[in-house]
Design an enzyme around this catalytic site. Sequence first.
Site, PDB file in Angstrom:
ATOM      1  N   PRO A  10       0.790  -1.233   0.000  1.00  0.00           N
ATOM      2  CA  PRO A  10       0.000   0.000   0.000  1.00  0.00           C
ATOM      3  C   PRO A  10       0.823   1.285   0.000  1.00  0.00           C
ATOM      4  CG  PRO A  10      -0.151  -1.138   2.121  1.00  0.00           C
ATOM      5  CD  PRO A  10       0.508  -2.070   1.172  1.00  0.00           C
ATOM      6  N   ASN A  11       0.309   2.218  -0.751  1.00  0.00           N
ATOM      7  CA  ASN A  11       0.834   3.587  -0.867  1.00  0.00           C
ATOM      8  C   ASN A  11       2.105   3.693  -1.713  1.00  0.00           C
ATOM      9  OD1 ASN A  11      -1.219   4.809   0.849  1.00  0.00           O
ATOM     10  ND2 ASN A  11      -0.248   3.682   2.501  1.00  0.00           N
ATOM     11  N   ARG A  18       5.056  10.951  -2.739  1.00  0.00           N
ATOM     12  CA  ARG A  18       4.854  10.636  -1.320  1.00  0.00           C
ATOM     13  C   ARG A  18       6.161  10.844  -0.530  1.00  0.00           C
ATOM     14  NH1 ARG A  18       4.680   4.542   1.113  1.00  0.00           N
ATOM     15  NH2 ARG A  18       4.172   5.093   3.262  1.00  0.00           N
ATOM     16  N   TYR A  23      11.275   8.664   0.796  1.00  0.00           N
ATOM     17  CA  TYR A  23      11.232   7.614  -0.227  1.00  0.00           C
ATOM     18  C   TYR A  23      11.899   8.018  -1.546  1.00  0.00           C
ATOM     19  CZ  TYR A  23       7.905   5.571   3.039  1.00  0.00           C
ATOM     20  OH  TYR A  23       7.340   5.043   4.162  1.00  0.00           O
ATOM     21  N   ASN A  73       8.095  -5.659  -1.250  1.00  0.00           N
ATOM     22  CA  ASN A  73       8.031  -4.529  -0.317  1.00  0.00           C
ATOM     23  C   ASN A  73       6.611  -4.520   0.240  1.00  0.00           C
ATOM     24  OD1 ASN A  73       7.911  -2.193   1.135  1.00  0.00           O
ATOM     25  ND2 ASN A  73       9.066  -0.972  -0.334  1.00  0.00           N
ATOM     26  N   ALA A  76       3.298  -0.870   4.635  1.00  0.00           N
ATOM     27  CA  ALA A  76       2.782  -0.880   6.011  1.00  0.00           C
ATOM     28  C   ALA A  76       2.327  -2.270   6.468  1.00  0.00           C
ATOM     29  CB  ALA A  76       1.641   0.129   6.151  1.00  0.00           C
ATOM     30  N   HIS A  79       4.259  -4.475   9.114  1.00  0.00           N
ATOM     31  CA  HIS A  79       4.286  -4.312  10.560  1.00  0.00           C
ATOM     32  C   HIS A  79       3.155  -5.032  11.285  1.00  0.00           C
ATOM     33  CE1 HIS A  79       7.265  -1.486   9.303  1.00  0.00           C
ATOM     34  NE2 HIS A  79       6.370  -0.710   8.687  1.00  0.00           N
ATOM     35  N   ASP A  86       1.800 -15.339   6.568  1.00  0.00           N
ATOM     36  CA  ASP A  86       1.494 -16.743   6.278  1.00  0.00           C
ATOM     37  C   ASP A  86       1.657 -17.037   4.785  1.00  0.00           C
ATOM     38  OD1 ASP A  86       1.032 -17.247   8.936  1.00  0.00           O
ATOM     39  OD2 ASP A  86      -1.159 -17.287   8.776  1.00  0.00           O
ATOM     40  N   GLU A 100      12.548  -9.594   1.372  1.00  0.00           N
ATOM     41  CA  GLU A 100      11.789  -8.428   1.868  1.00  0.00           C
ATOM     42  C   GLU A 100      12.654  -7.187   1.640  1.00  0.00           C
ATOM     43  OE1 GLU A 100      10.898  -8.762   6.060  1.00  0.00           O
ATOM     44  OE2 GLU A 100      10.471  -6.603   6.233  1.00  0.00           O
ATOM     45  N   HIS A 102      12.865  -2.735   1.706  1.00  0.00           N
ATOM     46  CA  HIS A 102      12.319  -1.438   2.107  1.00  0.00           C
ATOM     47  C   HIS A 102      13.194  -0.342   1.526  1.00  0.00           C
ATOM     48  CE1 HIS A 102       9.592  -3.391   4.862  1.00  0.00           C
ATOM     49  NE2 HIS A 102      10.610  -4.147   5.250  1.00  0.00           N
ATOM     50  N   ILE A 103      12.551   0.703   1.084  1.00  0.00           N
ATOM     51  CA  ILE A 103      13.275   1.846   0.528  1.00  0.00           C
ATOM     52  C   ILE A 103      13.983   2.593   1.659  1.00  0.00           C
ATOM     53  CG2 ILE A 103      12.973   4.062  -0.658  1.00  0.00           C
ATOM     54  CD1 ILE A 103      10.434   2.671  -1.988  1.00  0.00           C
ATOM     55  N   SER A 104      13.234   2.857   2.707  1.00  0.00           N
ATOM     56  CA  SER A 104      13.800   3.521   3.884  1.00  0.00           C
ATOM     57  C   SER A 104      14.359   2.465   4.837  1.00  0.00           C
ATOM     58  CB  SER A 104      12.708   4.333   4.589  1.00  0.00           C
ATOM     59  OG  SER A 104      11.743   3.451   5.165  1.00  0.00           O
ATOM     60  N   ARG A 109      13.205   4.794  12.055  1.00  0.00           N
ATOM     61  CA  ARG A 109      11.994   5.614  12.002  1.00  0.00           C
ATOM     62  C   ARG A 109      11.123   5.345  13.231  1.00  0.00           C
ATOM     63  NH1 ARG A 109       9.408   4.849   6.324  1.00  0.00           N
ATOM     64  NH2 ARG A 109       8.249   6.719   7.005  1.00  0.00           N
ATOM     65  N   ARG A 113       7.425   0.894  13.218  1.00  0.00           N
ATOM     66  CA  ARG A 113       8.073   0.357  12.014  1.00  0.00           C
ATOM     67  C   ARG A 113       9.232  -0.580  12.349  1.00  0.00           C
ATOM     68  NH1 ARG A 113       5.805   3.612   7.883  1.00  0.00           N
ATOM     69  NH2 ARG A 113       5.354   5.703   8.640  1.00  0.00           N
TER      70      ARG A 113
HETATM   71  C1  DHK Z   1       7.320   1.544   2.954  1.00  0.00           C
HETATM   72  C2  DHK Z   1       6.202   1.876   3.632  1.00  0.00           C
HETATM   73  O1  DHK Z   1       5.095   2.235   2.975  1.00  0.00           O
HETATM   74  C3  DHK Z   1       6.173   1.918   5.102  1.00  0.00           C
HETATM   75  O2  DHK Z   1       4.891   1.599   5.617  1.00  0.00           O
HETATM   76  C4  DHK Z   1       7.217   1.031   5.736  1.00  0.00           C
HETATM   77  C5  DHK Z   1       8.508   0.980   3.615  1.00  0.00           C
HETATM   78  C6  DHK Z   1       8.573   1.281   5.100  1.00  0.00           C
HETATM   79  C7  DHK Z   1       9.765   1.320   2.839  1.00  0.00           C
HETATM   80  O3  DHK Z   1      10.693   1.913   3.403  1.00  0.00           O
HETATM   81  O4  DHK Z   1       9.846   0.959   1.663  1.00  0.00           O
HETATM   82  O5  DHK Z   1       7.262   1.297   7.117  1.00  0.00           O
END
Ligand code: DHK
Length: 145
Positions: A10-11, A18, A23, A73, A76, A79, A86, A100, A102-104, A109, A113
């Site tokens: 998501p997002n 964003r 990011y 990735n 959210a 978490h 599963d 897995e 993550h960009i950040s 943070r 997270r």
């Molecule tokens: C991306 C998200 O949308 C966050 O909810 C995660 C992750 C971190 C990222 O760093 O790619 O906490």
Amino acid sequence: MSTVLVLNGPNLGRLGSREPEVYGDGSLADLEVLLRASAPEGVEIDLRQTDDEAELVHWLHEAVDTGRPVILNPAAFTHYSYALRDAAALVTKAGLLLIEVHISNPHSREEFRHTSVISGVATGVVAGFGFDSYGLALDYVTRAD
Ligand code: DHK
């Protein structure tokens, strides 16, 4: 392996606008171009994004059924989604790679997270390197698979 699934939660469809200070300013389309350019010949990148937990779970089922490695990735969902955990476990228990990414760096943070319910069933984790997190994961997948 001929296709690597690059699945985004998501997002992440909002990358580019964003929180660029977190990011970066590249979009998901930019990421796709980067990964396609760095993939070895004969390796296809199937990059997808969804805001829907069920759809992401179904894509992991598809990875199992088609025998494809996954770069994930979970955003959210990382978490708190036990459903996604599963489904990720089904992938690695089938003997397929699931990295897995993550960009950040979630550990630098907010406290919520710092927990990943996915990491315990992933093959490995790459976090904190911007879009390079995906590139590093792809490099591993193409060498190890
Ligand atoms: C991306 C998200 O949308 C966050 O909810 C995660 C992750 C971190 C990222 O760093 O790619 O906490």
